[in-house]
Design an enzyme around this catalytic site. Structure first.
Site, PDB file in Angstrom:
ATOM      1  N   ASP A 144       0.843  -1.184   0.000  1.00 49.52           N
ATOM      2  CA  ASP A 144       0.000   0.000   0.000  1.00 49.52           C
ATOM      3  C   ASP A 144       0.885   1.243   0.000  1.00 49.52           C
ATOM      4  OD1 ASP A 144      -1.865   2.004   0.386  1.00 49.52           O
ATOM      5  OD2 ASP A 144      -2.821   1.056   2.127  1.00 49.52           O
ATOM      6  N   LYS A 204      -3.022  11.348 -11.961  1.00 52.39           N
ATOM      7  CA  LYS A 204      -4.409  11.323 -12.392  1.00 52.39           C
ATOM      8  C   LYS A 204      -5.283  12.010 -11.354  1.00 52.39           C
ATOM      9  CE  LYS A 204      -6.478   7.258 -12.692  1.00 52.39           C
ATOM     10  NZ  LYS A 204      -6.745   5.988 -13.387  1.00 52.39           N
TER      11      LYS A 204
END
Length: 220
Positions: A110, A174
């Site tokens: 993660d 993004k």
């Protein structure tokens, strides 16, 4: 039941047990020229062309020697880097398992974990000059929540870039429709010479994704 008289309250099954929506997705994939081109050129996803088009517009990979790929799965962006900058060191991270890519160090963890930034930095021989992020949070179906979760990832990626980039470096991430929020935009403008938003042609028209392009890192 004849065509045009389906019960709207039922989930209509199509070939091989697919739902109507998944069948539409498959049809779109089969007719997508970027998907066809990706298969022909050996890229793992059509997303590779988003980076290719952004690079053509902004010169993102020009002079890139050490690259960090945040949200690397399935690996299309790193494939582009390896093709265009074969001597560049590339390290990527994702929660998902990613098939190995020659010349790329991949961590399955993660990015929000405390140990992630140190792992990424440790895999490069020096500070990165390009940090790119195609990360997006898993959607829960609530527009505002989804936006906040994804922008939280973008903000974390931006702070990572600011803390690790070498002077003159580039950050690409993004974002969603509406672009970068005011606080994050102000942060990027303080640390980079230029900050722009772009939607490459390979990004589907119906998609809410945009990209923020921050170039010319000024330093911490």
């Amino acid at each position: 039941m004849t065509r045009g008289t389906r019960d709207p309250g039922k989930r209509v099954k199509t070939a091989r047990g697919r739902t109507a929506s998944s069948n539409r997705w498959l049809e779109r994939q089969l007719n997508d020229p970027y998907v066809k081109q990706a298969k022909a050129e050996g890229y793992r996803s059509r997303a590779a062309y988003k980076l290719i088009e952004l690079d053509e517009k902004f010169g993102l990979l020009k002079g890139a020697h050490r690259v960090v790929d945040l949200g690397i799965a399935p690996g299309g962006w790193s494939q582009v880097v390896r093709k265009k900058r074969p001597k560049a060191a590339v390290v990527g991270i994702d929660l998902l398992e990613v098939e190995p890519i020659e010349g790329v160090t991949i961590f399955q963890m993660d990015f929000m974990a405390d140990e992630a930034p140190a792992a990424l930095e440790g895999a490069l021989d020096g500070r990165p000059d390009f940090v790119m992020s195609d990360m997006a949070a898993n959607t829960v179906g609530h527009k505002q929540t989804d936006h906040l979760r994804t922008m939280g990832l973008v903000e974390t990626a931006a702070h990572f870039a600011i803390e690790t980039l070498e002077e003159g470096g580039t950050f690409l991430a993004k974002v969603l429709a509406g672009g970068t929020d005011a606080d994050l935009l102000a942060l990027l403008k303080r640390h980079f010479k230029t900050v722009k938003h772009a939607k490459p042609p390979a990004s589907r028209k119906g998609s809410s994704e945009w990209y923020v392009v921050a170039q010319g890192f000024k330093g911490r």
